[in-house]
Design a protein around this motif. Sequence first.
Motif, PDB file in Angstrom:
ATOM      1  N   ALA A  82      -6.623  19.128   1.424  1.00 14.42           N
ATOM      2  CA  ALA A  82      -6.903  18.409   0.179  1.00 14.42           C
ATOM      3  C   ALA A  82      -5.925  17.252  -0.008  1.00 14.42           C
ATOM      4  N   PHE A  83      -4.657  17.460   0.332  1.00  9.80           N
ATOM      5  CA  PHE A  83      -3.660  16.401   0.199  1.00  9.80           C
ATOM      6  C   PHE A  83      -3.984  15.250   1.154  1.00  9.80           C
ATOM      7  N   ALA A  84      -4.392  15.563   2.368  1.00 10.21           N
ATOM      8  CA  ALA A  84      -4.786  14.525   3.333  1.00 10.21           C
ATOM      9  C   ALA A  84      -6.023  13.776   2.824  1.00 10.21           C
ATOM     10  N   PHE A  85      -6.947  14.503   2.223  1.00  5.52           N
ATOM     11  CA  PHE A  85      -8.158  13.888   1.674  1.00  5.52           C
ATOM     12  C   PHE A  85      -7.807  12.916   0.552  1.00  5.52           C
ATOM     13  N   ILE A  86      -6.855  13.286  -0.288  1.00  5.69           N
ATOM     14  CA  ILE A  86      -6.406  12.398  -1.362  1.00  5.69           C
ATOM     15  C   ILE A  86      -5.801  11.126  -0.767  1.00  5.69           C
ATOM     16  N   GLY A  87      -5.037  11.271   0.304  1.00  4.14           N
ATOM     17  CA  GLY A  87      -4.454  10.111   0.979  1.00  4.14           C
ATOM     18  C   GLY A  87      -5.520   9.173   1.528  1.00  4.14           C
ATOM     19  N   VAL A  88      -6.563   9.754   2.127  1.00  4.57           N
ATOM     20  CA  VAL A  88      -7.661   8.941   2.657  1.00  4.57           C
ATOM     21  C   VAL A  88      -8.369   8.206   1.517  1.00  4.57           C
ATOM     22  N   LEU A  89      -8.622   8.902   0.411  1.00  3.45           N
ATOM     23  CA  LEU A  89      -9.248   8.247  -0.743  1.00  3.45           C
ATOM     24  C   LEU A  89      -8.380   7.111  -1.280  1.00  3.45           C
ATOM     25  N   ALA A  90      -7.070   7.308  -1.296  1.00  2.00           N
ATOM     26  CA  ALA A  90      -6.166   6.266  -1.783  1.00  2.00           C
ATOM     27  C   ALA A  90      -6.204   5.030  -0.881  1.00  2.00           C
ATOM     28  N   VAL A  91      -6.216   5.257   0.424  1.00  2.00           N
ATOM     29  CA  VAL A  91      -6.280   4.131   1.370  1.00  2.00           C
ATOM     30  C   VAL A  91      -7.597   3.383   1.210  1.00  2.00           C
ATOM     31  N   ILE A  92      -8.695   4.112   1.064  1.00  2.00           N
ATOM     32  CA  ILE A  92      -9.996   3.469   0.858  1.00  2.00           C
ATOM     33  C   ILE A  92      -9.979   2.653  -0.431  1.00  2.00           C
ATOM     34  N   GLY A  93      -9.392   3.192  -1.494  1.00  2.00           N
ATOM     35  CA  GLY A  93      -9.297   2.466  -2.754  1.00  2.00           C
ATOM     36  C   GLY A  93      -8.485   1.189  -2.637  1.00  2.00           C
ATOM     37  N   VAL A  94      -7.380   1.255  -1.907  1.00  2.00           N
ATOM     38  CA  VAL A  94      -6.543   0.063  -1.709  1.00  2.00           C
ATOM     39  C   VAL A  94      -7.313  -1.000  -0.929  1.00  2.00           C
ATOM     40  N   LEU A  95      -8.028  -0.580   0.119  1.00  2.00           N
ATOM     41  CA  LEU A  95      -8.795  -1.547   0.913  1.00  2.00           C
ATOM     42  C   LEU A  95      -9.902  -2.200   0.090  1.00  2.00           C
ATOM     43  N   ILE A  96     -10.594  -1.413  -0.712  1.00  2.00           N
ATOM     44  CA  ILE A  96     -11.652  -1.966  -1.559  1.00  2.00           C
ATOM     45  C   ILE A  96     -11.063  -2.943  -2.579  1.00  2.00           C
ATOM     46  N   ALA A  97      -9.952  -2.562  -3.197  1.00  2.00           N
ATOM     47  CA  ALA A  97      -9.313  -3.450  -4.180  1.00  2.00           C
ATOM     48  C   ALA A  97      -8.817  -4.735  -3.527  1.00  2.00           C
ATOM     49  N   ALA A  98      -8.223  -4.624  -2.343  1.00  2.00           N
ATOM     50  CA  ALA A  98      -7.690  -5.806  -1.660  1.00  2.00           C
ATOM     51  C   ALA A  98      -8.808  -6.768  -1.276  1.00  2.00           C
ATOM     52  N   THR A  99      -9.897  -6.251  -0.760  1.00  4.10           N
ATOM     53  CA  THR A  99     -10.990  -7.149  -0.371  1.00  4.10           C
ATOM     54  C   THR A  99     -11.697  -7.711  -1.603  1.00  4.10           C
ATOM     55  N   GLY A 100     -11.798  -6.937  -2.651  1.00  5.97           N
ATOM     56  CA  GLY A 100     -12.433  -7.427  -3.874  1.00  5.97           C
ATOM     57  C   GLY A 100     -11.636  -8.526  -4.529  1.00  5.97           C
ATOM     58  N   PHE A 101     -10.308  -8.356  -4.621  1.00  8.17           N
ATOM     59  CA  PHE A 101      -9.479  -9.380  -5.233  1.00  8.17           C
ATOM     60  C   PHE A 101      -9.400 -10.618  -4.345  1.00  8.17           C
ATOM     61  N   ALA A 102      -9.391 -10.443  -3.035  1.00  6.74           N
ATOM     62  CA  ALA A 102      -9.356 -11.599  -2.137  1.00  6.74           C
ATOM     63  C   ALA A 102     -10.643 -12.402  -2.282  1.00  6.74           C
ATOM     64  N   ARG A 103     -11.782 -11.729  -2.385  1.00  8.40           N
ATOM     65  CA  ARG A 103     -13.059 -12.399  -2.524  1.00  8.40           C
ATOM     66  C   ARG A 103     -13.116 -13.140  -3.860  1.00  8.40           C
ATOM     67  N   ASN A 104     -12.601 -12.538  -4.943  1.00 11.38           N
ATOM     68  CA  ASN A 104     -12.613 -13.195  -6.244  1.00 11.38           C
ATOM     69  C   ASN A 104     -11.638 -14.364  -6.291  1.00 11.38           C
ATOM     70  N   ALA A 105     -10.543 -14.294  -5.560  1.00 10.98           N
ATOM     71  CA  ALA A 105      -9.570 -15.387  -5.555  1.00 10.98           C
ATOM     72  C   ALA A 105     -10.152 -16.644  -4.909  1.00 10.98           C
ATOM     73  N   GLU A 106     -11.072 -16.477  -3.945  1.00 15.08           N
ATOM     74  CA  GLU A 106     -11.684 -17.625  -3.283  1.00 15.08           C
ATOM     75  C   GLU A 106     -12.588 -18.402  -4.225  1.00 15.08           C
ATOM     76  N   LYS A 107     -13.128 -17.756  -5.243  1.00 17.11           N
ATOM     77  CA  LYS A 107     -14.052 -18.421  -6.182  1.00 17.11           C
ATOM     78  C   LYS A 107     -13.324 -19.397  -7.091  1.00 17.11           C
ATOM     79  N   PHE A 108     -12.039 -19.134  -7.355  1.00 12.03           N
ATOM     80  CA  PHE A 108     -11.307 -19.978  -8.313  1.00 12.03           C
ATOM     81  C   PHE A 108     -10.726 -21.149  -7.646  1.00 12.03           C
TER      82      PHE A 108
END
Length: 108
Positions: A82-108
């Motif tokens: 379960a702890f490893a699963f939480i780590g995987v979810l956290a990494v996925i969340g960071v990647l999604i946030a990083a790509t989302g913010f990078a994509r939004n930064a290009e619009k401005f």
Amino acid sequence: MLARSASSAPWAGQPGRWGSSPAACWPPVALQIGALSGVSQAASGLASGLVETMREIGGAAGVAAVSTVLVAGSGLRGFHTAFAFIGVLAVIGVLIAATGFARNAEKF
């Protein structure tokens, strides 16, 4: 009520009342600021409601998923999985946030 510590901070020694730390309130504030940046004033209520709804649904789904992984394992191994699963979810969340913010930064 717990006894106050030597610190003069009002949250010191009162984890039940104030949460684990004052830093516990910062991620939702940053999330709201990021989500509402560039949103018109007329649509800000809708955007804020969507952010809070997704945060609640995401939290419930995360707890359900981790609980399922924990129950599927047995003993200490279940906790490790379960702890490893939480780590995987956290990494996925960071990647999604990083790509989302990078994509939004290009619009401005």
